[in-house]
Design an enzyme around this catalytic site. Structure first.
Site, PDB file in Angstrom:
ATOM      1  N   GLY A 121       0.813  -1.220   0.000  1.00  0.00           N
ATOM      2  CA  GLY A 121       0.000   0.000   0.000  1.00  0.00           C
ATOM      3  C   GLY A 121       0.843   1.265   0.000  1.00  0.00           C
ATOM      4  O   GLY A 121       0.454   2.292  -0.585  1.00  0.00           O
TER       5      GLY A 121
ATOM      6  N   GLU B 153      10.885   9.661 -27.681  1.00  0.00           N
ATOM      7  CA  GLU B 153      12.069   9.474 -28.527  1.00  0.00           C
ATOM      8  C   GLU B 153      12.068   8.112 -29.216  1.00  0.00           C
ATOM      9  O   GLU B 153      13.108   7.469 -29.372  1.00  0.00           O
ATOM     10  CB  GLU B 153      13.354   9.688 -27.720  1.00  0.00           C
ATOM     11  CG  GLU B 153      13.517  11.133 -27.272  1.00  0.00           C
ATOM     12  CD  GLU B 153      14.904  11.464 -26.774  1.00  0.00           C
ATOM     13  OE1 GLU B 153      15.883  10.985 -27.369  1.00  0.00           O
ATOM     14  OE2 GLU B 153      15.010  12.215 -25.790  1.00  0.00           O
TER      15      GLU B 153
END
Length: 381
Positions: A342, A365
């Site tokens: 968590g 890219e």
């Protein structure tokens, strides 16, 4: 993986220390507030990081592209936004001027760019021209001693900061004998009338990296702002992207390693059922795989950089490095989040930011699919 020469090892250690002590503490706040880290960039400039691969005559440090990649890896380990500001500022912003600019253009623009006092953008991508950059629709027509530019660019890094001095853009300047577009590269200084930097994007990650769409409406610049040979702009930018893939691979490798480091640290501290969770084989093996990915990514970009510096063909190896490293970053970010449970979903933990940031590494890219295409071509397929 070969042992680094002393000057490379010293650089890597220096940047790692800077990343841990300066970049990491500032990065969470800038990410949360979506603000550009001007104070960090200024310190990077003072360290000479923006000038690493440029000759001293242009204000650089006289190093090489591998030195830049090593710095990018260490920055990417703690904050991808900061690493991308350097990567785009050098590899995409200043490098086209260094490679293709006239001597006058180099002396006019490079000293400030190499010092980090100014930044430059790389205006290639358009709303309808990403992976298919040949579909460029932005135009530049000659009108006396000026170019008149019209069109749009998108996802342009470092294009709208207070210290941005120029954007180099690709534009259609005519038609070739075979009927295809003749694409040229033109320097457009910041503040040029008709050149508008649109509001910044609301992104999933890279929140402190500056990214904007750009609009050109009869923007006029001198004919002397042509960068390189007319009609060679697209080919020149493709060569810049080949180099840039090594730099992106270095950033991604750093991100992958950062996820390993944070997971090892957490697994040594967190207890469950009376034991450190790192003693559980399911956790230990997951982190071991993460380390293997980071190591493989590092070897891949080292090899691509070695070939590049030796003057040998490196297009295929750069594509391999970019693909392997970006996938390692994304896979490690996912696994690191799982290791943290968590807490991995909480932005106060660095792995949460890597989880948000890393996906674009598989896209920017050149997408993973483009890298596969380049690798296949390199095999003669």
């Amino acid at each position: 993986m070969p042992e680094l020469e002393e000057h490379y090892a010293d650089l890597k250690s220096t940047v790692a220390d800077f990343a841990d002590k300066v970049v990491a503490p500032a990065s969470a706040e800038h990410d949360r507030n979506h603000t550009f880290p001007y104070e960090v960039v200024a310190q990077m400039g003072e360290m000479g990081l923006f000038g690493l691969p440029f000759p001293e005559e242009y204000g650089g440090m006289g190093g090489d592209y591998f030195a830049l990649a090593l710095a990018l890896e260490e920055l990417g380990r703690v904050d991808q936004s900061t690493a991308m500001t350097l990567e785009a500022g050098v590899g995409l912003g200043a490098m086209p001027i260094f490679h293709f600019g006239s001597e006058d253009q180099r002396r006019q623009w490079l000293p400030d760019l190499a010092a980090g006092r100014r930044l430059a953008g790389f205006g290639l991508t358009e709303p309808g021209a990403g992976s298919d950059a040949g579909a460029t629709r932005t135009t530049a027509r000659r009108d006396g001693d000026e170019w008149v530019i019209n069109g749009n660019k998108q996802f342009i890094t470092n294009s709208g900061t207070d210290i941005t001095s120029l954007v180099t853009v690709t534009a259609v300047t005519g038609t070739r004998e075979n009927g295809k577009k003749a694409i040229s590269t033109i320097i457009v200084p910041s503040g040029t009338p008709g050149f508008t930097v649109e509001p910044a994007y609301d992104k999933v990650g890279w929140n402190s990296s500056d990214t904007h769409p750009l609009t050109f409406s009869d923007a006029r610049v001198p004919v002397e702002n042509l960068l390189g040979e007319e009609g060679r702009g697209y080919a020149n930018f493709l060569s810049i992207l080949d180099e840039g893939r090594i730099a992106i691979a270095a950033v991604a490798t750093g991100a992958a390693q950062g996820c390993v480091d944070e997971s090892v640290k957490y697994a040594r501290e967190r207890e469950s059922m009376g034991q450190k969770i790192g003693s559980f084989q399911s956790i230990a093996f997951k982190i071991a795989r993460m380390e293997a990915r980071a190591h493989t990514a590092r070897c891949a970009y080292y090899e691509a950089a070695r070939l590049m510096l030796a003057g040998k063909p490196f297009k295929k190896e750069a594509a391999i490095a970019k693909m392997v490293a970006s996938e390692a970053a994304m896979d490690n970010a996912r696994d690191a989040t799982q290791v943290h449970g968590g807490y991995g979903f909480m932005n106060e933990y660095p792995v949460a930011r890597h989880y948000r940031d890393s996906k674009i590494l598989e896209i920017g890219e050149g997408t993973t699919e483009v890298q596969l295409m380049l690798i296949a071509r390199g095999l003669g397929l």
